[in-house]
Design an enzyme around this catalytic site. Structure first.
Site, PDB file in Angstrom:
ATOM      1  N   HIS A 197     -13.264   4.684  13.055  1.00 51.19           N
ATOM      2  CA  HIS A 197     -13.131   5.455  14.292  1.00 51.19           C
ATOM      3  C   HIS A 197     -13.596   6.890  14.083  1.00 51.19           C
ATOM      4  CE1 HIS A 197      -9.768   2.697  16.096  1.00 51.19           C
ATOM      5  NE2 HIS A 197     -10.806   2.033  15.681  1.00 51.19           N
ATOM      6  N   TYR A 247      -2.944   8.735  21.533  1.00 52.75           N
ATOM      7  CA  TYR A 247      -1.630   9.369  21.367  1.00 52.75           C
ATOM      8  C   TYR A 247      -1.256   9.918  22.745  1.00 52.75           C
ATOM      9  CZ  TYR A 247      -2.073   9.292  16.245  1.00 52.75           C
ATOM     10  OH  TYR A 247      -2.176   8.895  14.928  1.00 52.75           O
ATOM     11  N   PRO A 262       5.641   9.249  11.079  1.00 55.48           N
ATOM     12  CA  PRO A 262       4.337   8.574  11.111  1.00 55.48           C
ATOM     13  C   PRO A 262       3.314   9.145  12.101  1.00 55.48           C
ATOM     14  CG  PRO A 262       6.056   7.185  12.092  1.00 55.48           C
ATOM     15  CD  PRO A 262       6.746   8.377  11.527  1.00 55.48           C
ATOM     16  N   LYS A 266       0.069   9.909   7.754  1.00 51.89           N
ATOM     17  CA  LYS A 266      -0.224  10.519   6.453  1.00 51.89           C
ATOM     18  C   LYS A 266       0.440   9.861   5.239  1.00 51.89           C
ATOM     19  CE  LYS A 266      -3.007  13.757   7.480  1.00 51.89           C
ATOM     20  NZ  LYS A 266      -4.010  12.767   7.854  1.00 51.89           N
ATOM     21  N   TYR A 315      -6.211  15.609  10.429  1.00 55.15           N
ATOM     22  CA  TYR A 315      -6.064  14.176  10.711  1.00 55.15           C
ATOM     23  C   TYR A 315      -6.947  13.337   9.777  1.00 55.15           C
ATOM     24  CZ  TYR A 315      -5.019  10.018  13.451  1.00 55.15           C
ATOM     25  OH  TYR A 315      -4.579   8.777  13.843  1.00 55.15           O
TER      26      TYR A 315
HETATM   27  P1  RFL Z   1       6.467   1.969  -0.483  1.00 56.43           P
HETATM   28  O1  RFL Z   1       5.359   1.389   0.319  1.00 56.43           O
HETATM   29  O2  RFL Z   1       7.796   2.103   0.118  1.00 56.43           O
HETATM   30  O3  RFL Z   1       6.553   1.091  -1.808  1.00 56.43           O
HETATM   31  C1  RFL Z   1       7.631   1.196  -2.699  1.00 56.43           C
HETATM   32  C2  RFL Z   1       7.791  -0.132  -3.392  1.00 56.43           C
HETATM   33  O4  RFL Z   1       8.860  -0.005  -4.335  1.00 56.43           O
HETATM   34  C3  RFL Z   1       9.683  -1.141  -4.250  1.00 56.43           C
HETATM   35  N1  RFL Z   1      11.024  -0.818  -4.751  1.00 56.43           N
HETATM   36  C4  RFL Z   1      11.448  -1.190  -5.976  1.00 56.43           C
HETATM   37  N2  RFL Z   1      10.853  -1.873  -6.951  1.00 56.43           N
HETATM   38  C5  RFL Z   1      11.581  -2.128  -8.072  1.00 56.43           C
HETATM   39  N3  RFL Z   1      12.871  -1.722  -8.219  1.00 56.43           N
HETATM   40  C6  RFL Z   1      13.506  -1.038  -7.247  1.00 56.43           C
HETATM   41  N4  RFL Z   1      14.786  -0.681  -7.401  1.00 56.43           N
HETATM   42  C7  RFL Z   1      12.790  -0.746  -6.065  1.00 56.43           C
HETATM   43  N5  RFL Z   1      13.107  -0.104  -4.921  1.00 56.43           N
HETATM   44  C8  RFL Z   1      12.022  -0.160  -4.145  1.00 56.43           C
HETATM   45  C9  RFL Z   1       9.660  -1.501  -2.766  1.00 56.43           C
HETATM   46  O5  RFL Z   1      10.023  -2.856  -2.568  1.00 56.43           O
HETATM   47  C10 RFL Z   1       8.209  -1.228  -2.416  1.00 56.43           C
HETATM   48  O6  RFL Z   1       7.381  -2.371  -2.589  1.00 56.43           O
HETATM   49  O7  RFL Z   1       6.065   3.428  -1.035  1.00 56.43           O
HETATM   50  P2  RFL Z   1       4.649   4.068  -1.453  1.00 56.43           P
HETATM   51  O8  RFL Z   1       3.912   3.175  -2.410  1.00 56.43           O
HETATM   52  O9  RFL Z   1       4.942   5.446  -1.827  1.00 56.43           O
HETATM   53  O10 RFL Z   1       3.764   4.025  -0.117  1.00 56.43           O
HETATM   54  C11 RFL Z   1       4.142   4.790   0.989  1.00 56.43           C
HETATM   55  C12 RFL Z   1       3.681   4.115   2.293  1.00 56.43           C
HETATM   56  O11 RFL Z   1       4.162   2.776   2.299  1.00 56.43           O
HETATM   57  C13 RFL Z   1       4.188   4.845   3.544  1.00 56.43           C
HETATM   58  O12 RFL Z   1       4.115   6.234   3.342  1.00 56.43           O
HETATM   59  C14 RFL Z   1       3.369   4.465   4.787  1.00 56.43           C
HETATM   60  O13 RFL Z   1       3.635   3.144   5.204  1.00 56.43           O
HETATM   61  C15 RFL Z   1       3.683   5.443   5.926  1.00 56.43           C
HETATM   62  N6  RFL Z   1       2.991   5.105   7.180  1.00 56.43           N
HETATM   63  C16 RFL Z   1       1.682   5.458   7.381  1.00 56.43           C
HETATM   64  N7  RFL Z   1       0.979   6.066   6.403  1.00 56.43           N
HETATM   65  C17 RFL Z   1      -0.355   6.326   6.576  1.00 56.43           C
HETATM   66  O14 RFL Z   1      -0.964   6.910   5.664  1.00 56.43           O
HETATM   67  N8  RFL Z   1      -1.016   5.986   7.728  1.00 56.43           N
HETATM   68  C18 RFL Z   1      -0.372   5.370   8.761  1.00 56.43           C
HETATM   69  O15 RFL Z   1      -1.007   5.029   9.753  1.00 56.43           O
HETATM   70  C19 RFL Z   1       1.027   5.123   8.623  1.00 56.43           C
HETATM   71  N9  RFL Z   1       1.708   4.503   9.611  1.00 56.43           N
HETATM   72  C20 RFL Z   1       3.689   4.439   8.199  1.00 56.43           C
HETATM   73  C21 RFL Z   1       3.026   4.143   9.420  1.00 56.43           C
HETATM   74  C22 RFL Z   1       5.009   4.033   8.026  1.00 56.43           C
HETATM   75  C23 RFL Z   1       5.666   3.376   9.049  1.00 56.43           C
HETATM   76  N10 RFL Z   1       6.993   2.969   8.831  1.00 56.43           N
HETATM   77  C24 RFL Z   1       7.303   1.591   8.729  1.00 56.43           C
HETATM   78  C25 RFL Z   1       7.907   3.920   8.315  1.00 56.43           C
HETATM   79  C26 RFL Z   1       3.667   3.508  10.444  1.00 56.43           C
HETATM   80  C27 RFL Z   1       5.014   3.148  10.279  1.00 56.43           C
HETATM   81  C28 RFL Z   1       5.709   2.478  11.421  1.00 56.43           C
HETATM   82  C1  PHB Z   2      -0.746   2.341  13.029  1.00 57.89           C
HETATM   83  O1  PHB Z   2      -1.786   1.798  13.453  1.00 57.89           O
HETATM   84  O2  PHB Z   2       0.158   1.684  12.488  1.00 57.89           O
HETATM   85  C2  PHB Z   2      -0.563   3.809  13.170  1.00 57.89           C
HETATM   86  C3  PHB Z   2      -1.574   4.562  13.732  1.00 57.89           C
HETATM   87  C4  PHB Z   2      -1.390   5.941  13.856  1.00 57.89           C
HETATM   88  C5  PHB Z   2      -0.219   6.531  13.437  1.00 57.89           C
HETATM   89  C6  PHB Z   2       0.792   5.764  12.868  1.00 57.89           C
HETATM   90  C7  PHB Z   2       0.607   4.392  12.735  1.00 57.89           C
HETATM   91  O3  PHB Z   2      -0.050   7.868  13.596  1.00 57.89           O
END
Ligand code: RFL
Ligand code: PHB
Length: 401
Positions: free
Chosen positions: A72, A202, A294, A298, A386
């Site tokens: 995009h 957004y 979110p 980031k 962004y």
């Molecule tokens: P994670 O992904 O939480 O992975 C951590 C892993 O550690 C495991 N764990 C353990 N393993 C062994 N022993 C233990 N005691 C443990 N405790 C935990 C867990 O099971 C897991 O597998 O952290 P990490 O690697 O730092 O990654 C971070 C990202 O996952 C997170 O920041 C993103 O998902 C945030 N996020 C977004 N980030 C983006 O860059 N772009 C996006 O568009 C975006 N959209 C989002 C998001 C997060 C969202 N939610 C669900 C909060 C949208 C949403 C809705």
């Molecule tokens: C997504 O597609 O999951 C998404 C997109 C933009 C955001 C957060 C999540 O700011």
């Protein structure tokens, strides 16, 4: 068991770190409390910064992303029934964002780890860390057969997300934690319907925030601002569509394409930073050290940036016995993390409806939206944040704008 780097957590941070270390000839063991199957189907992030895309490509893990990802060049900001496009590509000198789901990134990194023959243990439990300030830090855990294991490491990478044990292993008197919780949550859905718009939308509305994103040519990802205490019972499908229609509505007759909802959940919104990100021979990366709401997309991208810095610092150590970069790890990460925190807070504040805001506050919020969609300088600032700020490996001695 012995290894160079013990990695706790097989999320984006842990798996990318293992991948980068393998490419530098540094041995690592990854332990994860969930199953591979669960990790590969958990729906989370969607937006990858250019730097994350480049990293996946440069390290040979980007093939599926280049086939399935959606590239995009802009985003849309919608408010007061009007649509405004921020042309990020033009405003940043050619950068884009890519929509490719987090669980697909994880599938690619797990496949790369399996191909490399790297050790990775799923379904572990009762993980504890010890001897962090010695030269032999250890990870103690129970393997999937219920047997106790001890992993002796040179270094431990705490990549275990916000709720993992790594951060808690840093003595409380050393840890400074900054945090902010927001008075709203996000209800996220996957809907079986083709994209309603070519780019992410957004939307700010008096009724609350809504976000239209995408996943595949047949599946849309959408989010709604809700009360953080709401449960899924408060949100039958018809109510979700009614609110999405209202909040995404535009004066020009734009239509939301609807379809069966195949997944829905509610997440809370918080900003959090742990300083330092290092204690003895433990280094935190990703959500274990910092959380962003979110709205700025980031979190995953910050995790990828942390582990690039950490892999480089560990390479300095293993290649030349050099520890200077390891010593600067917290400062190097947090400088960029704070800017992403600022941007995520800014997007969150600008786009959500704050039900306790005064009429004055609300007019200021609308003025901000008007400014960012009409001033090139303001739009450019949003765009450069962004698509992702550069990863500065060295501290600049003189900054010139
Ligand atoms: P994670 O992904 O939480 O992975 C951590 C892993 O550690 C495991 N764990 C353990 N393993 C062994 N022993 C233990 N005691 C443990 N405790 C935990 C867990 O099971 C897991 O597998 O952290 P990490 O690697 O730092 O990654 C971070 C990202 O996952 C997170 O920041 C993103 O998902 C945030 N996020 C977004 N980030 C983006 O860059 N772009 C996006 O568009 C975006 N959209 C989002 C998001 C997060 C969202 N939610 C669900 C909060 C949208 C949403 C809705
Ligand atoms: C997504 O597609 O999951 C998404 C997109 C933009 C955001 C957060 C999540 O700011």
């Amino acid at each position: 068991m012995r290894t160079h780097v013990g990695i706790i957590g097989a999320g984006p941070a842990g798996l990318m770190l293992a991948h980068l270390l393998h490419r530098k000839g540094i041995e690592a063991v990854v332990i994860e409390c969930r199953s591979r199957q669960e990790i590969e189907k958990t729906i989370r992030a969607g937006v990858l910064e250019q730097m994350t895309v480049d990293l996946l490509n440069e390290t040979g893990a980007g093939e599926r992303m280049m086939k399935m990802g959606m590239f995009h060049k802009g985003i849309e900001i919608r408010f007061n029934g009007k649509r405004h496009r921020i042309d990020m590509h033009r405003l940043t000198g050619g950068k884009n964002i890519t929509v490719y789901p987090q669980h697909e990134v994880l599938k690619d990194l797990i496949a790369a780890r399996v191909k490399a023959g790297g050790e990775m243990f799923f379904n572990v439990s009762d993980v504890r860390l010890s001897d962090l300030d010695s030269s032999e830090p250890k990870i103690h855990y129970q393997n999937e057969n219920g047997e106790r294991e001890e992993l002796i490491c040179d270094y431990i990478a705490g990549c275990d997300g916000f709720h993992g044990p790594s951060r808690q292993s840093i003595p409380q008197k050393i840890r400074k934690e900054y945090q902010k919780t927001y008075p709203y949550g996000w209800l996220g859905i996957l809907a079986q319907a083709p994209p309603s718009a070519p780019e992410l939308v957004y939307a700010h509305h008096e009724d609350g925030f809504a976000l239209l994103s995408t996943r595949t040519p047949d599946i849309q990802r959408l989010y709604l601002q809700v009360n953080p205490s709401d449960s899924m019972n408060d949100w039958p499908d018809e109510r979700i569509w009614e609110k999405l229609r209202l909040r995404l509505s535009a004066d020009d007759g734009w239509k939301l394409i609807e379809g069966p909802i195949i997944q829905k959940n509610i997440v809370s919104m918080r900003s959090f930073i742990c300083d330092p990100m290092q204690y003895g021979r433990l280094f935190l990366a990703g959500d274990a050290a910092h959380i962003v709401p979110p709205t700025g997309a980031k979190g995953l991208n910050l995790a990828m940036a942390d582990v690039q810095l950490l892999a480089k610092a560990l390479h300095d150590y293993y290649a030349a016995g050099e520890t200077e970069r390891l010593g600067r790890y917290t400062a190097a990460c947090l400088r960029r993390v704070w800017k992403a925190e600022r941007f995520s807070w800014y997007m969150t504040s600008m786009l959500h409806r704050h039900h306790d805001s005064t009429p004055f506050d609300y007019q200021i919020q609308l003025a901000e939206l008007d400014h960012v969609t009409t001033s090139k300088a303001a739009a450019q600032s949003l765009a450069e944040n962004y698509v992702g700020l550069p990863l500065e490996l060295e501290e600049p001695s003189l900054s010139i704008i």
